[in-house]
Design a protein around this motif. Structure first.
Motif, short mmCIF file in Angstrom:
data_model
loop_
_atom_site.label_atom_id
_atom_site.label_comp_id
_atom_site.label_asym_id
_atom_site.label_seq_id
_atom_site.Cartn_x
_atom_site.Cartn_y
_atom_site.Cartn_z
N LEU A 152 0.84 -1.20 0.00
CA LEU A 152 0.00 0.00 0.00
C LEU A 152 0.87 1.25 0.00
N PHE A 153 1.85 1.31 0.88
CA PHE A 153 2.77 2.45 0.90
C PHE A 153 3.55 2.52 -0.42
N TRP A 154 3.88 1.38 -0.99
CA TRP A 154 4.63 1.30 -2.24
C TRP A 154 3.83 1.94 -3.37
N ALA A 198 28.81 -10.83 -11.82
CA ALA A 198 27.63 -11.71 -11.74
C ALA A 198 26.66 -11.23 -10.67
N ASN A 199 27.18 -10.79 -9.53
CA ASN A 199 26.32 -10.27 -8.47
C ASN A 199 25.59 -9.02 -8.93
N ILE A 200 26.31 -8.15 -9.60
CA ILE A 200 25.70 -6.91 -10.06
C ILE A 200 24.61 -7.20 -11.08
N GLU A 201 24.89 -8.12 -12.00
CA GLU A 201 23.88 -8.46 -13.01
C GLU A 201 22.65 -9.08 -12.36
N LYS A 202 22.85 -9.96 -11.41
CA LYS A 202 21.72 -10.59 -10.70
C LYS A 202 20.92 -9.53 -9.95
N PHE A 203 21.60 -8.61 -9.31
CA PHE A 203 20.95 -7.52 -8.59
C PHE A 203 20.10 -6.68 -9.55
N LEU A 204 20.68 -6.26 -10.67
CA LEU A 204 19.96 -5.42 -11.62
C LEU A 204 18.79 -6.16 -12.26
N THR A 205 18.95 -7.44 -12.49
CA THR A 205 17.92 -8.23 -13.16
C THR A 205 16.79 -8.61 -12.21
N GLU A 206 17.13 -9.05 -11.00
CA GLU A 206 16.13 -9.63 -10.11
C GLU A 206 15.51 -8.67 -9.11
N ALA A 207 16.29 -7.76 -8.56
CA ALA A 207 15.77 -6.92 -7.47
C ALA A 207 14.50 -6.15 -7.84
N PRO A 208 14.40 -5.56 -9.03
CA PRO A 208 13.18 -4.81 -9.34
C PRO A 208 11.94 -5.68 -9.55
N PHE A 209 12.11 -6.98 -9.63
CA PHE A 209 10.96 -7.87 -9.88
C PHE A 209 10.85 -8.96 -8.82
N ILE A 210 11.39 -8.71 -7.64
CA ILE A 210 11.38 -9.72 -6.59
C ILE A 210 9.95 -10.01 -6.13
N LEU A 211 9.09 -9.00 -6.16
CA LEU A 211 7.67 -9.20 -5.84
C LEU A 211 6.87 -9.05 -7.13
N GLU A 212 6.36 -10.16 -7.64
CA GLU A 212 5.60 -10.11 -8.89
C GLU A 212 4.42 -9.16 -8.78
N SER A 213 3.80 -9.12 -7.61
CA SER A 213 2.62 -8.28 -7.43
C SER A 213 2.97 -6.79 -7.37
N GLN A 214 4.23 -6.48 -7.14
CA GLN A 214 4.63 -5.08 -6.99
C GLN A 214 6.03 -4.88 -7.54
N PRO A 215 6.17 -4.76 -8.87
CA PRO A 215 7.51 -4.53 -9.42
C PRO A 215 8.04 -3.15 -9.05
N GLY A 216 9.35 -3.03 -9.10
CA GLY A 216 10.00 -1.77 -8.80
C GLY A 216 10.68 -1.82 -7.45
N CYS A 217 10.62 -0.72 -6.74
CA CYS A 217 11.31 -0.63 -5.46
C CYS A 217 10.61 0.39 -4.57
N LEU A 218 10.26 -0.02 -3.37
CA LEU A 218 9.62 0.88 -2.42
C LEU A 218 10.52 2.07 -2.12
N GLY A 277 2.47 -1.84 -15.56
CA GLY A 277 1.88 -2.08 -16.87
C GLY A 277 1.00 -3.30 -16.81
N ALA A 278 0.28 -3.51 -17.85
CA ALA A 278 -0.68 -4.61 -17.87
C ALA A 278 0.00 -5.96 -17.99
N ASN A 279 1.17 -6.02 -18.59
CA ASN A 279 1.79 -7.29 -18.89
C ASN A 279 3.14 -7.39 -18.18
N LEU A 280 3.17 -8.12 -17.07
CA LEU A 280 4.41 -8.27 -16.30
C LEU A 280 5.50 -8.95 -17.12
N GLY A 281 5.14 -9.98 -17.88
CA GLY A 281 6.13 -10.68 -18.69
C GLY A 281 6.81 -9.76 -19.67
N GLU A 282 6.04 -8.88 -20.30
CA GLU A 282 6.60 -7.91 -21.24
C GLU A 282 7.51 -6.92 -20.52
#
Length: 189
Positions: free
Chosen positions: A19-21, A80-100, A165-170
């Protein structure tokens, strides 16, 4: 006789974070928090001194349980850590992409001072973690400057992901198409 508490603090925080996010600190009211958490106003005020205290606790929980620092701390340190961070961190919560934190930073003037301090401290720790990974990957680089560039790129990625957006996969596909050339550039430095 007092009624037993029917919720846990962490469960309330986990329900308040999205909600705060989505709505920010200023855009969230107690009635919305009651609805999101399933805890009435008196229960919330029995656990937290007010909306500010609840927001600070939710922000701290997010910072403590979020993936960024864990992803950046994996051994061996490096690209490898940096790439994983950039790739995964913004989508760690499927219901709320991005970052609080990125969302909250956009409205830093409306935040309680203690929240702004938490964010500044966390951003400094994240920058230090990025710097350690850059230094491990390529000791010849100005690790602090490159870490700052990566942090700025991450903020942009999260801002874009926060728009949703409407399409998380996209959205994930677009996101990854940005990370890959950025990482190729970093590895080529």
């Amino acid at each position: 006789m007092a009624r037993p508490k029917l919720f846990t603090r962490d469960a309330v925080l986990d329900k308040a974070i999205p909600l705060f996010w989505r709505q920010g600190y200023a855009g969230t009211n107690v009635q919305q928090l009651e609805q999101a958490t399933g805890v009435n106003k008196s229960g919330l005020y029995a656990e937290f001194t007010g909306k500010e205290d609840l927001f600070l606790a939710a922000l701290q929980r997010y910072l403590d349980t979020g993936p960024a620092l864990r992803l950046l701390a994996r051994e061996p340190l490096g690209w490898a850590n940096i790439e994983k961070f950039l790739t995964e961190a913004p989508f760690i919560l499927e219901s709320q992409p991005g970052c609080l934190v990125v969302n909250a930073t956009g409205a830093i003037g409306a935040l309680p001072d203690a929240a702004a301090d938490l964010i500044r401290s966390y951003n400094a720790r994240r920058l230090d973690s990025l710097e350690r990974n850059v230094a491990a990957a390529n000791p010849a680089l100005d690790a602090r400057a490159v870490a700052g560039m990566i942090a700025t790129f991450f903020l942009g990625l999260c801002s874009d992901a926060n728009l949703g957006g409407a399409n998380l996969g996209e959205a994930v596909e677009t996101h990854q198409s940005r990370v890959a050339p950025f990482m190729a550039m970093l590895r080529g430095l």
